[in-house]
Design an enzyme around this catalytic site. Structure first.
Site, PDB file in Angstrom:
ATOM      1  N   ARG A 268       0.817  -1.238   0.000  1.00  0.00           N
ATOM      2  CA  ARG A 268       0.000   0.000   0.000  1.00  0.00           C
ATOM      3  C   ARG A 268       0.839   1.271   0.000  1.00  0.00           C
ATOM      4  NH1 ARG A 268      -2.868  -3.418   3.364  1.00  0.00           N
ATOM      5  NH2 ARG A 268      -4.754  -4.178   2.340  1.00  0.00           N
TER       6      ARG A 268
ATOM      7  N   LYS B 160       2.916  11.734 -11.504  1.00  0.00           N
ATOM      8  CA  LYS B 160       2.170  10.735 -12.278  1.00  0.00           C
ATOM      9  C   LYS B 160       3.032   9.484 -12.403  1.00  0.00           C
ATOM     10  CE  LYS B 160      -0.743  13.469 -15.390  1.00  0.00           C
ATOM     11  NZ  LYS B 160      -0.970  13.824 -16.806  1.00  0.00           N
TER      12      LYS B 160
ATOM     13  N   GLU C 137      10.344  18.225 -24.698  1.00  0.00           N
ATOM     14  CA  GLU C 137       9.521  18.612 -23.541  1.00  0.00           C
ATOM     15  C   GLU C 137       9.958  19.980 -23.003  1.00  0.00           C
ATOM     16  OE1 GLU C 137       6.789  17.196 -22.837  1.00  0.00           O
ATOM     17  OE2 GLU C 137       6.924  15.060 -23.305  1.00  0.00           O
TER      18      GLU C 137
ATOM     19  N   LYS D 257       6.872  23.213 -15.017  1.00  0.00           N
ATOM     20  CA  LYS D 257       5.947  22.106 -14.733  1.00  0.00           C
ATOM     21  C   LYS D 257       5.484  22.147 -13.277  1.00  0.00           C
ATOM     22  CE  LYS D 257       4.996  17.217 -15.090  1.00  0.00           C
ATOM     23  NZ  LYS D 257       5.289  15.932 -15.702  1.00  0.00           N
TER      24      LYS D 257
ATOM     25  N   GLU E 265      -5.014  17.363 -12.325  1.00  0.00           N
ATOM     26  CA  GLU E 265      -5.342  17.642 -13.723  1.00  0.00           C
ATOM     27  C   GLU E 265      -6.830  17.910 -13.960  1.00  0.00           C
ATOM     28  OE1 GLU E 265      -2.810  15.493 -16.577  1.00  0.00           O
ATOM     29  OE2 GLU E 265      -4.563  15.341 -17.851  1.00  0.00           O
TER      30      GLU E 265
ATOM     31  N   ARG F 258      -3.410  21.970 -15.351  1.00  0.00           N
ATOM     32  CA  ARG F 258      -2.394  20.939 -15.601  1.00  0.00           C
ATOM     33  C   ARG F 258      -2.534  20.352 -17.008  1.00  0.00           C
ATOM     34  NH1 ARG F 258       0.280  16.240 -11.749  1.00  0.00           N
ATOM     35  NH2 ARG F 258       1.605  15.429 -13.396  1.00  0.00           N
TER      36      ARG F 258
ATOM     37  N   ASN G 264      -0.384  18.930 -21.569  1.00  0.00           N
ATOM     38  CA  ASN G 264      -0.674  17.939 -22.608  1.00  0.00           C
ATOM     39  C   ASN G 264      -0.554  18.517 -24.014  1.00  0.00           C
ATOM     40  OD1 ASN G 264      -1.206  15.959 -20.716  1.00  0.00           O
ATOM     41  ND2 ASN G 264      -3.361  16.547 -20.541  1.00  0.00           N
TER      42      ASN G 264
ATOM     43  N   HIS H  39       0.396  16.451 -27.043  1.00  0.00           N
ATOM     44  CA  HIS H  39       0.359  15.041 -26.644  1.00  0.00           C
ATOM     45  C   HIS H  39      -0.803  14.242 -27.228  1.00  0.00           C
ATOM     46  CE1 HIS H  39       3.615  16.203 -24.095  1.00  0.00           C
ATOM     47  NE2 HIS H  39       3.696  15.017 -23.534  1.00  0.00           N
TER      48      HIS H  39
ATOM     49  N   HIS I 243       1.016  11.325 -28.751  1.00  0.00           N
ATOM     50  CA  HIS I 243       0.857   9.974 -28.188  1.00  0.00           C
ATOM     51  C   HIS I 243       0.350   9.004 -29.249  1.00  0.00           C
ATOM     52  CE1 HIS I 243       0.635  10.659 -23.527  1.00  0.00           C
ATOM     53  NE2 HIS I 243       1.865  10.467 -23.960  1.00  0.00           N
TER      54      HIS I 243
ATOM     55  N   HIS J  16       9.568   9.114 -27.491  1.00  0.00           N
ATOM     56  CA  HIS J  16       8.463   9.914 -26.943  1.00  0.00           C
ATOM     57  C   HIS J  16       8.575  11.392 -27.367  1.00  0.00           C
ATOM     58  CE1 HIS J  16       5.411  11.148 -24.026  1.00  0.00           C
ATOM     59  NE2 HIS J  16       6.239  12.102 -23.625  1.00  0.00           N
TER      60      HIS J  16
HETATM   61  P1  NAD Z   1      13.654   5.666 -21.167  1.00  0.00           P
HETATM   62  O1  NAD Z   1      13.403   5.550 -19.733  1.00  0.00           O
HETATM   63  O2  NAD Z   1      13.266   4.522 -22.040  1.00  0.00           O
HETATM   64  O3  NAD Z   1      15.206   5.997 -21.383  1.00  0.00           O
HETATM   65  C1  NAD Z   1      15.717   6.092 -22.672  1.00  0.00           C
HETATM   66  C2  NAD Z   1      16.939   5.190 -22.888  1.00  0.00           C
HETATM   67  O4  NAD Z   1      18.083   5.794 -22.296  1.00  0.00           O
HETATM   68  C3  NAD Z   1      16.822   3.805 -22.262  1.00  0.00           C
HETATM   69  O5  NAD Z   1      17.396   2.869 -23.128  1.00  0.00           O
HETATM   70  C4  NAD Z   1      17.659   3.926 -20.985  1.00  0.00           C
HETATM   71  O6  NAD Z   1      18.173   2.691 -20.584  1.00  0.00           O
HETATM   72  C5  NAD Z   1      18.751   4.856 -21.451  1.00  0.00           C
HETATM   73  N1  NAD Z   1      19.394   5.665 -20.425  1.00  0.00           N
HETATM   74  C6  NAD Z   1      18.801   6.281 -19.376  1.00  0.00           C
HETATM   75  N2  NAD Z   1      19.679   7.076 -18.754  1.00  0.00           N
HETATM   76  C7  NAD Z   1      20.853   6.942 -19.378  1.00  0.00           C
HETATM   77  C8  NAD Z   1      22.135   7.531 -19.211  1.00  0.00           C
HETATM   78  N3  NAD Z   1      22.352   8.454 -18.285  1.00  0.00           N
HETATM   79  N4  NAD Z   1      23.139   7.166 -20.055  1.00  0.00           N
HETATM   80  C9  NAD Z   1      22.905   6.270 -21.048  1.00  0.00           C
HETATM   81  N5  NAD Z   1      21.709   5.704 -21.284  1.00  0.00           N
HETATM   82  C10 NAD Z   1      20.688   6.037 -20.450  1.00  0.00           C
HETATM   83  O7  NAD Z   1      12.922   6.931 -21.829  1.00  0.00           O
HETATM   84  P2  NAD Z   1      12.659   8.444 -21.390  1.00  0.00           P
HETATM   85  O8  NAD Z   1      12.652   9.189 -22.644  1.00  0.00           O
HETATM   86  O9  NAD Z   1      13.515   8.862 -20.281  1.00  0.00           O
HETATM   87  O10 NAD Z   1      11.162   8.391 -20.809  1.00  0.00           O
HETATM   88  C11 NAD Z   1      10.060   8.069 -21.610  1.00  0.00           C
HETATM   89  C12 NAD Z   1       8.928   7.613 -20.721  1.00  0.00           C
HETATM   90  O11 NAD Z   1       8.582   8.660 -19.831  1.00  0.00           O
HETATM   91  C13 NAD Z   1       7.677   7.244 -21.474  1.00  0.00           C
HETATM   92  O12 NAD Z   1       7.212   6.015 -20.989  1.00  0.00           O
HETATM   93  C14 NAD Z   1       6.697   8.351 -21.136  1.00  0.00           C
HETATM   94  O13 NAD Z   1       5.361   7.919 -21.150  1.00  0.00           O
HETATM   95  C15 NAD Z   1       7.152   8.703 -19.741  1.00  0.00           C
HETATM   96  N6  NAD Z   1       6.747  10.044 -19.332  1.00  0.00           N
HETATM   97  C16 NAD Z   1       6.113  10.182 -18.141  1.00  0.00           C
HETATM   98  C17 NAD Z   1       5.715  11.422 -17.697  1.00  0.00           C
HETATM   99  C18 NAD Z   1       5.047  11.576 -16.358  1.00  0.00           C
HETATM  100  O14 NAD Z   1       4.559  12.679 -16.031  1.00  0.00           O
HETATM  101  N7  NAD Z   1       5.004  10.555 -15.537  1.00  0.00           N
HETATM  102  C19 NAD Z   1       5.966  12.565 -18.475  1.00  0.00           C
HETATM  103  C20 NAD Z   1       6.644  12.401 -19.687  1.00  0.00           C
HETATM  104  C21 NAD Z   1       7.035  11.128 -20.099  1.00  0.00           C
END
Ligand code: NAD
Length: 361
Positions: free
Chosen positions: A114, A136, A178, A216, A226, A230, A234, A237, A241, A257
């Site tokens: 939990r 989120k 972003e 943000k 949201e 908030r 988006n 997006h 998306h 992304h």
């Molecule tokens: P990711 O987590 O897949 O990382 C991208 C790649 O970089 C991966 O292969 C990872 O292993 C590698 N990597 C990470 N750090 C590294 C480093 N320092 N050196 C070398 N390689 C490294 O992708 P991302 O772009 O960070 O995140 C995308 C995700 O975030 C999506 O799932 C998206 O939906 C989510 N997201 C969430 C929110 C939220 O508010 N929660 C907002 C935007 C995006």
């Protein structure tokens, strides 16, 4: 989600490392778990362990990298590792990675017994400015992004630009998208600054990242769940998306992304022009800027129906007849809950497709 001011729990630089060491000290006897993927295990975990030697006895949990593994099976595997490592209610999880790790780790921590405390140490530019901020957490369900999740703020977020040294260029570009979005919803001055810096490489330092983060945080503080403002975050997006989901499903090497959001911002600025009089010169300038930096993605008209099906599934749409967008009246003037029909959306996809790749003034 509590209403704390998240800005107070975001740290960076030398003070950040000191704060992190002080925070983990409190959890020492309850068990500390570090969630990584195979890349952050290789590139980032050694840095973390060197800076915080007291983490030497913690349990490392390795999740598979990539969006396709951000699902409930990935979370189940984390839950099992926590159980195997005898995690208790007052244990701590450090999420060391990109958005996949912070989304999935945050969700696993928020639901295990939990809810146990978690800290985000984002290691991609995208996770630093966006995914790790705002509380989120969640995973994808089948082909729908972020379908299952909870709002839950981490105990703290640590931004260390040193982690970006090993991040591939393309991943930096993804985070840059972003940052562009934050600037566009923030102010003309913020957007001008990005245009002048004109490179994701030059932007990768704590100060620039924190400026973006604070856009943000300011929005999330006003509207954590949201219900209103908030939704401005988006912007780009709804279409972005859908393109990301399409690409995940059909391309051997799917677009990232941020790359999808970059296209979404161009299309949704076009829709803004039509619905809200977003200035045409601003549209040309921002779409030229984005198109200059980001690879062009082919949007063949035959994929439109599939894109629409993803847009209708998206949490931001009402019912089945119209699509719901977060748009801009001008730079720094977001407007949310704006409805547009398929015809206008199709026109925006055409606008993107016909952009001249070399055009940027
Ligand atoms: P990711 O987590 O897949 O990382 C991208 C790649 O970089 C991966 O292969 C990872 O292993 C590698 N990597 C990470 N750090 C590294 C480093 N320092 N050196 C070398 N390689 C490294 O992708 P991302 O772009 O960070 O995140 C995308 C995700 O975030 C999506 O799932 C998206 O939906 C989510 N997201 C969430 C929110 C939220 O508010 N929660 C907002 C935007 C995006």
């Amino acid at each position: 989600m509590n209403n704390m001011n998240e800005a107070e729990s975001i740290f960076s630089g030398t003070k950040g490392w000191e704060k992190l060491r002080a925070l983990i000290e409190a959890y020492r006897n309850a068990g500390i778990f570090i969630l990584v993927d195979e890349n952050t295990a290789k590139f980032c975990l050694p840095v973390l362990l060197e800076k915080c030697p007291e983490l030497g006895n913690s349990v490392v949990i390795t999740a598979k990298s990539n969006e396709s593994n951000k699902n409930i099976a990935g979370v189940e595997s984390i839950w099992r590792s926590l159980a195997k490592g005898n995690a208790v209610r007052n244990s701590l999880m450090l999420c060391l990675g990109g958005g996949v790790i912070t989304d999935m780790g945050g969700f696993a921590a928020a639901t295990f017994k939990r809810g146990i405390d978690f800290i985000h140490i984002p290691t991609t530019l995208l996770a630093m400015v966006d995914a790790a901020i705002g509380g989120k957490t969640g995973v994808n369900l089948d082909s729908v992004k972020n379908q299952v999740g909870v709002f839950n703020l981490p105990k703290a977020v640590f931004i260390f630009d040193t982690f970006l040294e090993t991040l591939p260029k393309r991943q930096k570009l993804s985070g840059f998208a972003e940052m562009i979005k934050h600037a566009l919803i923030d102010s003309p001055e913020h957007f001008e600054k990005l245009i002048l810096l004109n490179s994701p490489e030059k932007i990768c330092n704590d100060a620039n990242i924190l400026e973006s983060v604070l856009v943000k945080v300011a929005v999330v503080n006003q509207d954590p769940k949201e219900a209103g403002i908030r939704k401005a975050l988006n912007f780009g997006h709804t279409i972005g998306h859908a393109i990301e989901t399409y690409s995940q499903k059909h391309n051997t090497h799917p677009i990232l992304h941020g790359e999808a959001i970059a296209i979404g911002m161009i299309c949704e600025s076009f829709i803004s022009l039509r619905l809200l009089n977003f200035p045409e010169d601003e549209l040309r300038r921002m779409s030229g800027f984005i198109n200059w930096h980001f690879p062009h993605y082919s949007l063949n008209p035959v994929i439109a129906d599939e894109l629409f099906s993803y847009m209708y599934q998206d949490k931001k749409s009402f019912g089945q007849m119209q699509l719901n967008f977060s748009l801009l009246r001008g730079i720094g003037e977001p407007a949310w809950d704006q409805l547009a029909g398929e015809k206008l959306v199709l026109e925006s996809l055409h606008f993107y497709t016909n952009l001249d790749a070399g055009f940027f003034v």
